[in-house]
Design a protein around this motif. Structure first.
Motif, PDB file in Angstrom:
ATOM      1  N   ARG A 122       0.873  -1.186   0.000  1.00  0.00           N
ATOM      2  CA  ARG A 122       0.000   0.000   0.000  1.00  0.00           C
ATOM      3  C   ARG A 122       0.901   1.224   0.000  1.00  0.00           C
ATOM      4  NH1 ARG A 122      -5.126   1.453   3.609  1.00  0.00           N
ATOM      5  NH2 ARG A 122      -5.945   0.037   2.045  1.00  0.00           N
ATOM      6  N   PRO A 133     -16.399   1.027   2.655  1.00  0.00           N
ATOM      7  CA  PRO A 133     -15.131   0.288   2.759  1.00  0.00           C
ATOM      8  C   PRO A 133     -14.416   0.489   4.094  1.00  0.00           C
ATOM      9  CG  PRO A 133     -14.834   2.258   1.434  1.00  0.00           C
ATOM     10  CD  PRO A 133     -16.301   2.173   1.748  1.00  0.00           C
ATOM     11  N   GLY A 134     -14.855   1.515   4.853  1.00  0.00           N
ATOM     12  CA  GLY A 134     -14.174   1.833   6.101  1.00  0.00           C
ATOM     13  C   GLY A 134     -12.828   2.480   5.821  1.00  0.00           C
ATOM     14  N   PRO A 135     -12.289   3.228   6.757  1.00  0.00           N
ATOM     15  CA  PRO A 135     -12.916   3.620   8.018  1.00  0.00           C
ATOM     16  C   PRO A 135     -14.018   4.667   7.783  1.00  0.00           C
ATOM     17  CG  PRO A 135     -10.722   4.620   7.804  1.00  0.00           C
ATOM     18  CD  PRO A 135     -10.907   3.753   6.620  1.00  0.00           C
ATOM     19  N   ARG A 151      -9.675   5.521  -4.592  1.00  0.00           N
ATOM     20  CA  ARG A 151      -9.260   4.333  -5.360  1.00  0.00           C
ATOM     21  C   ARG A 151     -10.338   3.253  -5.282  1.00  0.00           C
ATOM     22  NH1 ARG A 151      -4.366   4.295  -1.213  1.00  0.00           N
ATOM     23  NH2 ARG A 151      -5.380   3.568   0.673  1.00  0.00           N
ATOM     24  N   VAL A 152     -11.117   3.266  -4.191  1.00  0.00           N
ATOM     25  CA  VAL A 152     -12.199   2.282  -4.046  1.00  0.00           C
ATOM     26  C   VAL A 152     -13.247   2.529  -5.134  1.00  0.00           C
ATOM     27  CG1 VAL A 152     -14.053   1.469  -2.528  1.00  0.00           C
ATOM     28  CG2 VAL A 152     -11.822   2.068  -1.559  1.00  0.00           C
ATOM     29  N   GLN A 198     -11.696  11.648   1.897  1.00  0.00           N
ATOM     30  CA  GLN A 198     -10.250  11.374   1.987  1.00  0.00           C
ATOM     31  C   GLN A 198      -9.506  12.667   2.327  1.00  0.00           C
ATOM     32  OE1 GLN A 198      -8.981   8.010   0.026  1.00  0.00           O
ATOM     33  NE2 GLN A 198     -10.928   7.512   0.992  1.00  0.00           N
ATOM     34  N   HIS A 217      -7.713  -0.076  -5.829  1.00  0.00           N
ATOM     35  CA  HIS A 217      -7.691  -0.895  -4.609  1.00  0.00           C
ATOM     36  C   HIS A 217      -8.427  -2.192  -4.988  1.00  0.00           C
ATOM     37  CE1 HIS A 217      -7.626  -2.165  -0.574  1.00  0.00           C
ATOM     38  NE2 HIS A 217      -8.213  -1.158   0.036  1.00  0.00           N
ATOM     39  N   ARG A 247     -15.513   7.222   2.168  1.00  0.00           N
ATOM     40  CA  ARG A 247     -14.954   8.122   3.190  1.00  0.00           C
ATOM     41  C   ARG A 247     -14.456   9.408   2.521  1.00  0.00           C
ATOM     42  NH1 ARG A 247      -9.745   8.987   5.278  1.00  0.00           N
ATOM     43  NH2 ARG A 247      -8.888   7.527   3.764  1.00  0.00           N
TER      44      ARG A 247
END
Ligand code: ASP
Length: 312
Positions: free
Chosen positions: A115, A270-272, A176-177, A232, A143, A230
């Motif tokens: 990562r 996806p968390g957090p 990226r998610v 970012q 991701h 989230r």
């Protein structure tokens, strides 16, 4: 780079992004992952599929879920797993990604999970080491294991992805998610709506085959899946939002906005999570609607599948 030995099962030597995978690669990974779901619920979770193999987790950015998930996955398959958090190591003394890669490569790992805050870091690493590289998130690019575990969770609950209407909401530009999910959900035949404020929306997003909305209620209409993202903050160079309260008002998932989706719509994240900013805290914990815990659970199965396939 294509791998001749694995040609029948998987077309790639490394897992760098969903964009590199074919639909049969994806189906192969998901079917392998399904086999690990029950194992992970059983009393004896240990296999020796990767006995004698060395897995290095190289995390240049903080991670709770992804790092622990990859670590457990490797251990359950019998690999020797070493996790390095490079926020606090030689990197601080000026060692580069490549120096670190060359050092670790000399120790003959069989697989490196990486990562990194820079988009493309995992591709660069894959060119410098002899073993397989799995991307655990590179900058805002991809991701892939997150998208694969999201797909497995959707299939587990809805039995399919084809024909579903799926909304991805929030900070799209830094996510990226979002990118990996757009590629994968499109490949698997879903209809994808992207929702977010215009300053958090990439300009040419519709070129990726999605519809974009700035009004949450319009974007959520009749959706089967509501995937929240989230904010970012660590990737925001200037102030993107006037206030968290205003963001919650327009883009936070609340019961009144969720009413526009289908009655049996599922909530994912996806968390957090930033509770009370992207998502109402009761909705996040609502066991009838939220599959956020299942995403974490199936994440281990997906990572076991990826380690097994790419390490073999
Ligand atoms: N855990 C995910 C990622 O690493 C999502 C996030 O951090 O917001 O991209």
């Amino acid at each position: 780079m294509a791998n001749v030995n694995k040609a029948i099962k998987i077309s790639q030597k490394h897992l760098l992004g969903i964009q590199d995978l074919s639909i049969s690669d994806v189906n192969f990974i998901l079917s392998e992952a399904k086999q690990f779901i029950d194992l992970n619920k059983s009393k004896n979770k240990k296999l020796d599929v990767l006995r004698g193999k060395t897995q290095i987790n190289l995390f240049f950015e903080p991670s709770t879920r992804t790092q622990s998930s990859f670590e457990l996955a490797g251990k359950r398959l019998g690999a020797d797993v070493m996790s390095m958090n490079l926020n606090n190591s030689a990197i601080k003394k000026g060692e580069t990604l490549i120096d670190t890669a060359m050092t670790l490569n000399a120790m003959h790992p069989d697989i490196i999970v990486v990562r990194h805050q820079d988009s493309g870091a995992s591709n660069l690493l894959s060119q410098k080491v002899n073993c397989a590289v799995l991307n655990a998130g590179d900058g805002r690019r991809e991701h892939p294991t997150q998208a694969l575990l999201d797909a497995l969770t959707i299939i587990d609950r809805k039995e399919k992805i084809e024909g579903l209407k799926i909304a991805i909401c929030g900070d799209i530009v830094h996510s990226r998610v979002a990118r990996s999910n757009i590629y994968l959900l499109n490949m698997l035949g879903a209809e994808v709506n992207i929702i977010g404020p215009s300053n958090l929306m990439p300009k040419d997003i519709e070129k990726l085959g999605v519809k974009s909305f700035s009004d949450m209620k319009k974007g959520l209409k009749d959706c089967d899946i509501v995937m929240m993202l989230r904010l970012q903050n660590e990737r925001m160079t200037s102030s993107f939002l006037s206030s968290n309260r205003e963001y919650y008002e327009y883009y936070g998932l609340t019961p009144d906005k969720l009413d526009f989706a289908k009655d049996d719509a599922l909530i994912m994240h996806p968390g957090p999570m930033n509770r009370g900013i992207e998502i109402d805290t009761n909705l996040a914990d609502d066991i009838n609607k939220s599959v956020i815990k299942e995403q974490v659970e199936l994440g281990v199965a997906v990572r076991m599948a990826c380690l097994k396939i790419f390490c073999e």
